[in-house]
Design a protein around this motif. Structure first.
Motif, PDB file in Angstrom:
ATOM      1  N   ARG A 164      23.192  46.577  26.110  1.00  0.00           N
ATOM      2  CA  ARG A 164      23.559  47.605  27.086  1.00  0.00           C
ATOM      3  C   ARG A 164      22.396  48.564  27.242  1.00  0.00           C
ATOM      4  O   ARG A 164      21.938  49.167  26.266  1.00  0.00           O
ATOM      5  N   LEU A 165      21.920  48.673  28.449  1.00  0.00           N
ATOM      6  CA  LEU A 165      20.958  49.732  28.774  1.00  0.00           C
ATOM      7  C   LEU A 165      21.748  50.785  29.525  1.00  0.00           C
ATOM      8  O   LEU A 165      22.490  50.467  30.452  1.00  0.00           O
TER       9      LEU A 165
ATOM     10  N   GLY B 142      25.744  46.508  19.945  1.00  0.00           N
ATOM     11  CA  GLY B 142      26.388  47.778  19.629  1.00  0.00           C
ATOM     12  C   GLY B 142      25.556  48.742  18.810  1.00  0.00           C
ATOM     13  O   GLY B 142      25.990  49.864  18.551  1.00  0.00           O
ATOM     14  N   LYS B 143      24.354  48.328  18.383  1.00  0.00           N
ATOM     15  CA  LYS B 143      23.503  49.219  17.580  1.00  0.00           C
ATOM     16  C   LYS B 143      22.381  49.767  18.447  1.00  0.00           C
ATOM     17  O   LYS B 143      21.772  49.023  19.224  1.00  0.00           O
ATOM     18  N   ASN B 144      22.129  51.055  18.263  1.00  0.00           N
ATOM     19  CA  ASN B 144      21.085  51.695  19.055  1.00  0.00           C
ATOM     20  C   ASN B 144      19.697  51.239  18.569  1.00  0.00           C
ATOM     21  O   ASN B 144      19.297  51.502  17.442  1.00  0.00           O
ATOM     22  N   VAL B 145      18.994  50.562  19.438  1.00  0.00           N
ATOM     23  CA  VAL B 145      17.693  49.991  19.067  1.00  0.00           C
ATOM     24  C   VAL B 145      16.699  51.083  18.672  1.00  0.00           C
ATOM     25  O   VAL B 145      15.869  50.888  17.787  1.00  0.00           O
TER      26      VAL B 145
ATOM     27  N   GLN C 234      27.612  41.991  11.801  1.00  0.00           N
ATOM     28  CA  GLN C 234      28.723  41.232  12.396  1.00  0.00           C
ATOM     29  C   GLN C 234      29.354  41.958  13.579  1.00  0.00           C
ATOM     30  O   GLN C 234      30.544  41.980  13.760  1.00  0.00           O
ATOM     31  N   TRP C 235      28.562  42.462  14.399  1.00  0.00           N
ATOM     32  CA  TRP C 235      28.820  43.060  15.729  1.00  0.00           C
ATOM     33  C   TRP C 235      30.236  42.879  16.214  1.00  0.00           C
ATOM     34  O   TRP C 235      30.868  41.883  16.012  1.00  0.00           O
ATOM     35  N   ASN C 236      30.725  43.866  16.871  1.00  0.00           N
ATOM     36  CA  ASN C 236      32.100  43.784  17.383  1.00  0.00           C
ATOM     37  C   ASN C 236      32.284  44.619  18.654  1.00  0.00           C
ATOM     38  O   ASN C 236      33.331  45.073  18.863  1.00  0.00           O
ATOM     39  N   GLU C 237      31.434  44.899  19.522  1.00  0.00           N
ATOM     40  CA  GLU C 237      31.754  45.791  20.634  1.00  0.00           C
ATOM     41  C   GLU C 237      33.103  45.350  21.221  1.00  0.00           C
ATOM     42  O   GLU C 237      33.164  44.686  22.252  1.00  0.00           O
ATOM     43  N   SER C 238      34.196  45.750  20.535  1.00  0.00           N
ATOM     44  CA  SER C 238      35.541  45.306  20.851  1.00  0.00           C
ATOM     45  C   SER C 238      35.550  43.820  21.160  1.00  0.00           C
ATOM     46  O   SER C 238      35.657  43.371  22.299  1.00  0.00           O
ATOM     47  N   VAL C 239      35.380  43.144  20.077  1.00  0.00           N
ATOM     48  CA  VAL C 239      35.277  41.700  19.957  1.00  0.00           C
ATOM     49  C   VAL C 239      34.152  41.094  20.798  1.00  0.00           C
ATOM     50  O   VAL C 239      34.335  40.389  21.803  1.00  0.00           O
TER      51      VAL C 239
END
Ligand SMILES: Nc1ncnc2c1ncn2[C@@H]1O[C@H](COP(=O)(O)OP(=O)(O)OP(=O)(O)O)[C@@H](O)[C@H]1O
Ligand SMILES: [Mg+2]
Length: 241
Positions: free
Chosen positions: A21-22, A84-87, A10-15
Protein backbone atom coordinates in the motif's frame (compact mmCIF):
# COMPACT_ATOMS: atom_id res chain seq x y z
CA UNK A 1 5.28 -24.34 -7.98
CA UNK A 2 3.28 -23.50 -4.86
CA UNK A 3 4.44 -20.47 -2.98
CA UNK A 4 3.27 -20.24 0.57
CA UNK A 5 5.60 -17.68 2.07
CA UNK A 6 3.98 -15.15 4.37
CA UNK A 7 6.07 -13.20 6.94
CA UNK A 8 6.73 -10.19 7.79
CA UNK A 9 5.54 -11.76 10.96
CA UNK A 10 2.97 -13.83 9.10
CA UNK A 11 1.17 -10.79 7.72
CA UNK A 12 -2.54 -10.45 8.13
CA UNK A 13 -3.93 -7.15 6.74
CA UNK A 14 -7.31 -8.65 7.71
CA UNK A 15 -6.44 -11.95 6.22
CA UNK A 16 -3.66 -11.15 3.86
CA UNK A 17 -5.15 -8.18 2.10
CA UNK A 18 -2.90 -5.81 0.14
CA UNK A 19 0.67 -6.86 -0.32
CA UNK A 20 1.68 -3.27 -0.90
CA UNK A 21 0.00 0.00 0.00
CA UNK A 22 1.33 3.37 -1.00
CA UNK A 23 -0.54 6.18 0.70
CA UNK A 24 -0.26 9.88 0.02
CA UNK A 25 3.10 9.61 -1.69
CA UNK A 26 4.64 12.88 -2.84
CA UNK A 27 7.98 13.21 -4.54
CA UNK A 28 9.58 16.18 -6.21
CA UNK A 29 12.96 17.36 -7.30
CA UNK A 30 14.63 20.71 -7.21
CA UNK A 31 15.96 21.86 -10.53
CA UNK A 32 17.77 25.19 -10.96
CA UNK A 33 16.29 26.19 -7.60
CA UNK A 34 12.72 25.63 -8.73
CA UNK A 35 10.75 22.64 -7.47
CA UNK A 36 9.26 20.09 -9.85
CA UNK A 37 6.44 17.94 -8.50
CA UNK A 38 6.44 14.41 -9.89
CA UNK A 39 4.20 12.42 -7.55
CA UNK A 40 1.58 14.39 -5.66
CA UNK A 41 -0.38 12.60 -2.95
CA UNK A 42 -0.39 9.42 -5.01
CA UNK A 43 -1.83 6.17 -3.69
CA UNK A 44 -1.67 2.61 -4.91
CA UNK A 45 -2.78 -0.73 -3.55
CA UNK A 46 -1.32 -3.95 -4.89
CA UNK A 47 -2.67 -7.38 -4.10
CA UNK A 48 -0.52 -10.47 -4.01
CA UNK A 49 -0.22 -11.97 -7.45
CA UNK A 50 -1.44 -8.86 -9.21
CA UNK A 51 0.30 -7.69 -12.38
CA UNK A 52 0.33 -4.02 -13.27
CA UNK A 53 1.66 -2.19 -16.30
CA UNK A 54 2.65 1.44 -15.80
CA UNK A 55 2.55 3.25 -19.11
CA UNK A 56 2.72 6.80 -20.39
CA UNK A 57 4.91 9.55 -21.68
CA UNK A 58 8.53 10.11 -20.86
CA UNK A 59 9.07 12.16 -17.72
CA UNK A 60 5.75 11.52 -15.94
CA UNK A 61 7.42 9.70 -13.06
CA UNK A 62 7.29 6.00 -13.92
CA UNK A 63 10.87 5.26 -12.88
CA UNK A 64 10.47 7.50 -9.83
CA UNK A 65 7.48 5.40 -8.74
CA UNK A 66 9.32 2.13 -9.33
CA UNK A 67 12.32 3.31 -7.29
CA UNK A 68 10.02 4.10 -4.38
CA UNK A 69 8.34 0.68 -4.64
CA UNK A 70 11.76 -0.95 -4.56
CA UNK A 71 12.73 1.13 -1.50
CA UNK A 72 15.61 2.50 -3.53
CA UNK A 73 14.40 6.05 -3.09
CA UNK A 74 12.34 7.73 -0.39
CA UNK A 75 9.36 9.93 -1.09
CA UNK A 76 9.16 13.41 0.46
CA UNK A 77 5.85 12.48 2.07
CA UNK A 78 3.61 9.47 2.47
CA UNK A 79 3.62 5.89 3.68
CA UNK A 80 4.66 2.61 2.15
CA UNK A 81 3.36 -0.59 3.70
CA UNK A 82 4.61 -4.03 2.70
CA UNK A 83 2.54 -6.82 4.21
CA UNK A 84 1.12 -4.29 6.63
CA UNK A 85 4.55 -3.16 7.89
CA UNK A 86 5.80 0.34 7.32
CA UNK A 87 8.86 0.03 5.09
CA UNK A 88 10.29 3.31 6.35
CA UNK A 89 10.30 1.96 9.91
CA UNK A 90 12.59 -0.91 8.90
CA UNK A 91 16.17 -0.74 10.09
CA UNK A 92 19.03 -0.99 7.60
CA UNK A 93 19.26 -4.75 7.88
CA UNK A 94 15.53 -5.34 7.41
CA UNK A 95 15.52 -2.95 4.46
CA UNK A 96 18.43 -4.77 2.83
CA UNK A 97 16.56 -8.05 3.37
CA UNK A 98 13.42 -6.61 1.80
CA UNK A 99 15.35 -5.47 -1.29
CA UNK A 100 17.35 -8.67 -1.61
CA UNK A 101 14.65 -11.27 -0.90
CA UNK A 102 11.27 -9.76 -1.67
CA UNK A 103 12.05 -7.55 -4.65
CA UNK A 104 13.58 -8.30 -8.01
CA UNK A 105 14.46 -5.09 -9.79
CA UNK A 106 15.15 -4.62 -13.49
CA UNK A 107 16.55 -1.13 -14.00
CA UNK A 108 15.89 1.01 -17.05
CA UNK A 109 19.67 1.02 -17.56
CA UNK A 110 20.76 -2.45 -16.63
CA UNK A 111 23.75 -1.83 -14.29
CA UNK A 112 25.32 -5.21 -14.95
CA UNK A 113 28.98 -5.73 -14.14
CA UNK A 114 30.53 -5.42 -17.58
CA UNK A 115 33.71 -7.42 -16.89
CA UNK A 116 31.87 -10.40 -15.40
CA UNK A 117 30.07 -13.17 -17.27
CA UNK A 118 26.31 -13.52 -17.61
CA UNK A 119 26.35 -16.37 -15.12
CA UNK A 120 28.42 -14.47 -12.56
CA UNK A 121 26.13 -11.45 -12.81
CA UNK A 122 23.07 -13.60 -12.17
CA UNK A 123 24.74 -15.38 -9.25
CA UNK A 124 25.55 -12.14 -7.43
CA UNK A 125 22.21 -11.65 -5.57
CA UNK A 126 22.56 -15.19 -4.21
CA UNK A 127 26.13 -14.61 -3.11
CA UNK A 128 25.07 -11.40 -1.36
CA UNK A 129 22.37 -13.36 0.46
CA UNK A 130 24.99 -15.87 1.62
CA UNK A 131 23.76 -18.77 -0.50
CA UNK A 132 26.51 -21.21 -1.42
CA UNK A 133 27.90 -21.24 -4.94
CA UNK A 134 26.86 -24.85 -5.41
CA UNK A 135 23.23 -23.92 -4.78
CA UNK A 136 22.96 -20.62 -6.59
CA UNK A 137 24.90 -21.63 -9.71
CA UNK A 138 22.36 -24.16 -11.05
CA UNK A 139 19.53 -21.74 -10.24
CA UNK A 140 21.27 -18.98 -12.15
CA UNK A 141 21.89 -21.32 -15.08
CA UNK A 142 18.26 -22.40 -15.12
CA UNK A 143 16.95 -18.87 -15.21
CA UNK A 144 19.40 -17.85 -17.95
CA UNK A 145 18.20 -20.79 -20.02
CA UNK A 146 14.61 -19.67 -19.50
CA UNK A 147 15.37 -16.21 -20.87
CA UNK A 148 16.96 -17.82 -23.93
CA UNK A 149 20.64 -17.40 -23.05
CA UNK A 150 21.71 -21.02 -22.81
CA UNK A 151 24.63 -20.36 -25.16
CA UNK A 152 25.73 -17.14 -23.51
CA UNK A 153 26.42 -18.26 -19.93
CA UNK A 154 30.14 -17.58 -20.00
CA UNK A 155 30.09 -14.49 -22.22
CA UNK A 156 31.28 -11.32 -20.59
CA UNK A 157 28.48 -8.76 -20.42
CA UNK A 158 30.56 -6.39 -22.57
CA UNK A 159 30.43 -8.93 -25.39
CA UNK A 160 26.65 -9.33 -25.33
CA UNK A 161 24.13 -7.47 -27.46
CA UNK A 162 21.82 -4.90 -25.84
CA UNK A 163 18.88 -7.29 -25.87
CA UNK A 164 20.99 -10.07 -24.37
CA UNK A 165 22.16 -7.72 -21.61
CA UNK A 166 18.56 -6.87 -20.90
CA UNK A 167 17.71 -10.56 -20.51
CA UNK A 168 20.69 -11.08 -18.16
CA UNK A 169 19.34 -8.19 -16.07
CA UNK A 170 15.94 -9.87 -15.98
CA UNK A 171 17.53 -13.19 -14.97
CA UNK A 172 19.46 -11.41 -12.20
CA UNK A 173 16.21 -9.89 -10.90
CA UNK A 174 14.50 -13.29 -10.88
CA UNK A 175 17.20 -15.61 -9.56
CA UNK A 176 16.10 -15.26 -5.93
CA UNK A 177 12.49 -15.97 -6.96
CA UNK A 178 11.30 -12.68 -5.49
CA UNK A 179 7.68 -12.18 -4.54
CA UNK A 180 7.61 -8.92 -6.43
CA UNK A 181 9.17 -8.08 -9.76
CA UNK A 182 9.67 -4.41 -10.52
CA UNK A 183 10.85 -3.93 -14.07
CA UNK A 184 11.58 -0.71 -15.92
CA UNK A 185 11.26 -1.28 -19.68
CA UNK A 186 12.38 -4.93 -19.58
CA UNK A 187 11.85 -5.37 -23.32
CA UNK A 188 12.98 -1.95 -24.53
CA UNK A 189 15.85 -3.40 -26.59
CA UNK A 190 14.26 -6.64 -27.70
CA UNK A 191 12.87 -7.64 -31.07
CA UNK A 192 9.37 -9.06 -31.22
CA UNK A 193 10.45 -12.71 -30.98
CA UNK A 194 12.53 -12.18 -27.85
CA UNK A 195 9.94 -9.82 -26.37
CA UNK A 196 7.36 -12.54 -26.83
CA UNK A 197 9.62 -14.99 -25.00
CA UNK A 198 9.95 -12.56 -22.09
CA UNK A 199 6.17 -11.93 -22.05
CA UNK A 200 5.48 -15.65 -21.91
CA UNK A 201 8.06 -16.15 -19.19
CA UNK A 202 6.60 -13.35 -17.05
CA UNK A 203 3.09 -14.75 -17.51
CA UNK A 204 4.34 -18.18 -16.37
CA UNK A 205 6.02 -16.72 -13.28
CA UNK A 206 2.88 -14.82 -12.41
CA UNK A 207 0.81 -17.97 -12.72
CA UNK A 208 3.23 -20.52 -11.23
CA UNK A 209 4.38 -18.65 -8.16
CA UNK A 210 1.88 -15.80 -8.00
CA UNK A 211 4.69 -13.39 -8.57
CA UNK A 212 3.42 -9.83 -8.21
CA UNK A 213 4.62 -7.54 -11.00
CA UNK A 214 4.82 -3.84 -11.67
CA UNK A 215 6.21 -3.29 -15.12
CA UNK A 216 6.95 0.03 -16.75
CA UNK A 217 6.72 -0.34 -20.48
CA UNK A 218 6.15 1.39 -23.77
CA UNK A 219 5.35 -2.00 -25.30
CA UNK A 220 1.57 -2.16 -25.74
CA UNK A 221 1.61 -5.91 -26.07
CA UNK A 222 3.50 -6.43 -22.81
CA UNK A 223 1.15 -3.96 -21.09
CA UNK A 224 -1.84 -5.94 -22.32
CA UNK A 225 -0.48 -9.09 -20.68
CA UNK A 226 -0.76 -7.42 -17.27
CA UNK A 227 -4.06 -7.51 -15.38
CA UNK A 228 -4.10 -3.74 -14.84
CA UNK A 229 -2.85 -0.82 -16.86
CA UNK A 230 -2.06 2.40 -15.03
CA UNK A 231 -0.55 5.74 -15.78
CA UNK A 232 0.47 8.86 -13.85
CA UNK A 233 -1.59 11.97 -14.34
CA UNK A 234 -1.03 15.22 -12.43
CA UNK A 235 1.17 13.29 -10.01
CA UNK A 236 -1.50 10.67 -9.24
CA UNK A 237 -1.73 7.05 -10.28
CA UNK A 238 -4.67 6.52 -12.55
CA UNK A 239 -6.23 3.21 -13.51
CA UNK A 240 -6.72 2.93 -17.24
CA UNK A 241 -9.34 0.21 -16.87
N1 LIG B 1 17.42 13.30 -9.42
C1 LIG B 1 16.62 14.11 -10.13
N2 LIG B 1 16.80 15.45 -10.10
C2 LIG B 1 15.98 16.28 -10.80
N3 LIG B 1 14.98 15.86 -11.57
C3 LIG B 1 14.76 14.54 -11.65
C4 LIG B 1 15.56 13.60 -10.94
N4 LIG B 1 15.11 12.35 -11.20
C5 LIG B 1 14.06 12.51 -12.05
N5 LIG B 1 13.85 13.81 -12.31
C6 LIG B 1 12.81 14.36 -13.17
O1 LIG B 1 11.57 13.79 -12.76
C7 LIG B 1 10.76 13.51 -13.89
C8 LIG B 1 10.29 12.08 -13.82
O2 LIG B 1 11.41 11.21 -14.06
P1 LIG B 1 11.24 9.65 -14.30
O3 LIG B 1 12.59 9.13 -14.52
O4 LIG B 1 10.45 9.08 -13.18
O5 LIG B 1 10.37 9.64 -15.64
P2 LIG B 1 9.87 8.40 -16.51
O6 LIG B 1 8.37 8.47 -16.53
O7 LIG B 1 10.49 7.15 -15.99
O8 LIG B 1 10.41 8.76 -17.95
P3 LIG B 1 11.04 7.78 -19.11
O9 LIG B 1 9.87 7.15 -19.80
O10 LIG B 1 11.73 8.77 -19.99
O11 LIG B 1 11.97 6.84 -18.48
C9 LIG B 1 11.58 13.84 -15.12
O12 LIG B 1 11.14 15.08 -15.63
C10 LIG B 1 13.00 13.92 -14.61
O13 LIG B 1 13.75 14.85 -15.33
MG1 LIG C 1 12.00 5.94 -16.73
Amino acid sequence: MADIRKTPEQWNESVDGPLIRLEGISKGFEYNSSPIVILDDASLTIKRGESIAVVGESGIGKSTLLHILGALDKPDKGNFFFKGKNVFDMDTKQLAGFRNHSIGFVFQFHYLLAEFTSLENVMIPGMIAGISKGVIKPQAEEILVRVGLKNRLSHRVNDLSGGEQQRVALARALVMKPEILLADEPTGNLDSKNSQQVHDFLTELNREMQMTMVIVTHNGKLASYMQKQMTIHDGKLVDMG
